[in-house]
Design a protein around this motif. Structure first.
Motif, PDB file in Angstrom:
ATOM      1  N   ASP A  36      22.582 -11.597   0.509  1.00  0.00           N
ATOM      2  CA  ASP A  36      23.250 -12.634   1.303  1.00  0.00           C
ATOM      3  C   ASP A  36      22.318 -13.825   1.532  1.00  0.00           C
ATOM      4  O   ASP A  36      22.733 -14.985   1.420  1.00  0.00           O
ATOM      5  N   GLU A  37      21.070 -13.531   1.843  1.00  0.00           N
ATOM      6  CA  GLU A  37      20.106 -14.596   2.118  1.00  0.00           C
ATOM      7  C   GLU A  37      19.833 -15.427   0.875  1.00  0.00           C
ATOM      8  O   GLU A  37      19.773 -16.667   0.936  1.00  0.00           O
ATOM      9  N   MET A  38      19.695 -14.751  -0.270  1.00  0.00           N
ATOM     10  CA  MET A  38      19.454 -15.468  -1.518  1.00  0.00           C
ATOM     11  C   MET A  38      20.654 -16.348  -1.881  1.00  0.00           C
ATOM     12  O   MET A  38      20.492 -17.481  -2.355  1.00  0.00           O
ATOM     13  N   GLN A  39      21.853 -15.836  -1.622  1.00  0.00           N
ATOM     14  CA  GLN A  39      23.053 -16.611  -1.914  1.00  0.00           C
ATOM     15  C   GLN A  39      23.156 -17.828  -0.994  1.00  0.00           C
ATOM     16  O   GLN A  39      23.478 -18.934  -1.439  1.00  0.00           O
ATOM     17  N   GLN A  40      22.853 -17.626   0.266  1.00  0.00           N
ATOM     18  CA  GLN A  40      22.902 -18.737   1.218  1.00  0.00           C
ATOM     19  C   GLN A  40      21.861 -19.800   0.902  1.00  0.00           C
ATOM     20  O   GLN A  40      22.074 -20.994   1.151  1.00  0.00           O
ATOM     21  N   ASP A  41      20.733 -19.375   0.359  1.00  0.00           N
ATOM     22  CA  ASP A  41      19.671 -20.324   0.005  1.00  0.00           C
ATOM     23  C   ASP A  41      19.942 -21.034  -1.320  1.00  0.00           C
ATOM     24  O   ASP A  41      19.126 -21.859  -1.757  1.00  0.00           O
ATOM     25  N   ARG A  69      28.077  -6.751  -6.273  1.00  0.00           N
ATOM     26  CA  ARG A  69      27.873  -8.184  -6.443  1.00  0.00           C
ATOM     27  C   ARG A  69      26.677  -8.430  -7.363  1.00  0.00           C
ATOM     28  O   ARG A  69      25.687  -7.702  -7.315  1.00  0.00           O
ATOM     29  N   TYR A  70      26.798  -9.485  -8.168  1.00  0.00           N
ATOM     30  CA  TYR A  70      25.733  -9.838  -9.102  1.00  0.00           C
ATOM     31  C   TYR A  70      25.437 -11.334  -8.957  1.00  0.00           C
ATOM     32  O   TYR A  70      26.347 -12.159  -8.921  1.00  0.00           O
ATOM     33  N   GLY A  71      24.160 -11.668  -8.863  1.00  0.00           N
ATOM     34  CA  GLY A  71      23.741 -13.060  -8.783  1.00  0.00           C
ATOM     35  C   GLY A  71      22.774 -13.387  -9.906  1.00  0.00           C
ATOM     36  O   GLY A  71      21.876 -12.595 -10.220  1.00  0.00           O
ATOM     37  N   LEU A  72      22.959 -14.540 -10.523  1.00  0.00           N
ATOM     38  CA  LEU A  72      22.115 -14.942 -11.648  1.00  0.00           C
ATOM     39  C   LEU A  72      21.259 -16.140 -11.239  1.00  0.00           C
ATOM     40  O   LEU A  72      21.784 -17.186 -10.841  1.00  0.00           O
ATOM     41  N   ARG A  73      19.946 -15.970 -11.318  1.00  0.00           N
ATOM     42  CA  ARG A  73      19.006 -17.017 -10.935  1.00  0.00           C
ATOM     43  C   ARG A  73      18.510 -17.800 -12.149  1.00  0.00           C
ATOM     44  O   ARG A  73      18.497 -17.282 -13.275  1.00  0.00           O
ATOM     45  N   TYR A  74      18.063 -19.019 -11.889  1.00  0.00           N
ATOM     46  CA  TYR A  74      17.548 -19.861 -12.973  1.00  0.00           C
ATOM     47  C   TYR A  74      16.353 -19.204 -13.658  1.00  0.00           C
ATOM     48  O   TYR A  74      16.258 -19.187 -14.886  1.00  0.00           O
ATOM     49  N   ILE A 121      25.221 -18.397 -10.729  1.00  0.00           N
ATOM     50  CA  ILE A 121      26.507 -17.729 -10.931  1.00  0.00           C
ATOM     51  C   ILE A 121      26.527 -16.481 -10.069  1.00  0.00           C
ATOM     52  O   ILE A 121      25.534 -15.746 -10.016  1.00  0.00           O
ATOM     53  N   VAL A 122      27.624 -16.255  -9.379  1.00  0.00           N
ATOM     54  CA  VAL A 122      27.822 -15.020  -8.624  1.00  0.00           C
ATOM     55  C   VAL A 122      29.080 -14.339  -9.159  1.00  0.00           C
ATOM     56  O   VAL A 122      30.141 -14.953  -9.248  1.00  0.00           O
TER      57      VAL A 122
END
Length: 257
Positions: free
Chosen positions: A68-73, A92-97, A78-79
């Motif tokens: 949640d914190e990483m998404q808010q930041d 949930r999956y989040g893709l970082r640069y 892409i989520v």
């Protein structure tokens, strides 16, 4: 180029990111894996997830609060989310640069399964406090010209994946839901859904299948209005001609761009 400032921007070749999107219930990740298996220059990046355990993607698991914190930041470009069924937990999956960048070092493009995108991929994040840069004249066109380092921009290449027909999509989804129901039962999460009663199991799977597929018409409308997709593959895995044609076109596009 900053005229008269003695500073120019160093050109950075963009990172190609192929994002694969399919209608509700379509196993886009399987097509991603097929593309990477056929052309080893295509790489899958690591995703951040909020659920430990088995995943069909390469992942780094964090707690839900960390996610949640990483998404808010704004760390995720892409989520994606896999909705839980039969009592199983959603993922949930989040893709970082930086994970895209790391994967791109070993090939010429990243390939990811993604929800339907209506906007271009965002620009690379800018570090909050970049370290001071010393002028680098080693590659400058003339003495005293400094090169400003840049993060590589992302060049998105959208691929729509479509089943041969809705009946084929329904059959594939039903098989996957049966597997998930078995998993839920093994974890004691599907009490009252079916148990050993084959008829009740079929009813439960059928009901969930129709629920997922009910979003297909809306997805088609959104896909038709999106400008983020340049390619399409149909009838996979029954017919792999579309996959071969896409890989051939992608190779030419990247080589000459």
């Amino acid at each position: 180029n900053s005229a008269g400032s003695g500073v120019i921007e160093d050109y950075v070749k963009p990172i190609n990111v192929v994002y694969v999107s399919g209608p509700p219930g379509y196993a886009s990740q399987r097509l991603v894996r097929e593309l990477c298996n056929r052309d080893t220059r295509l790489k899958e990046p690591r995703w951040v997830t909020d659920v430990k355990g088995y995943h069909q993607r390469d992942v780094q698991a964090v707690s839900k609060s960390e996610f949640d914190e990483m998404q808010q930041d704004g760390e995720f470009l892409i989520v994606d989310e896999e909705r839980g069924v039969f009592g199983l937990e959603s993922k949930r999956y989040g893709l970082r640069y930086q994970d895209i960048e790391a994967a791109a070092l070993g090939g010429y493009s990243c390939v990811v399964a993604a929800p339907l995108l209506s906007d271009p991929l965002p620009s690379p994040p800018t570090p909050e406090s970049p370290p001071p840069q010393q002028p680098d004249t080693s590659r400058g066109p003339e003495e005293g010209v400094a090169l400003l380092p840049r993060q590589a921009p992302l060049r998105g290449l959208g691929l729509i994946a479509l089943p041969d027909s809705q009946s084929a999509q329904e059959q594939e989804l039903s098989l996957r839901l049966e597997q998930l129901l078995t998993e839920a039962e093994s974890k004691g999460l599907a009490e009252g859904i079916g148990g050993s009663n084959a008829v009740d199991r079929k009813v439960a799977v059928r009901r969930k299948t129709l629920s997922v597929l009910s979003g297909t018409d809306e997805w088609v409308k959104e896909a038709a209005s999106s400008a983020q997709y340049q390619f399409a593959v149909t009838d996979f895995p029954e017919n792999d001609k579309g996959v071969s044609n896409f890989l051939d076109t992608l190779g030419k596009f990247i080589t000459y761009s």
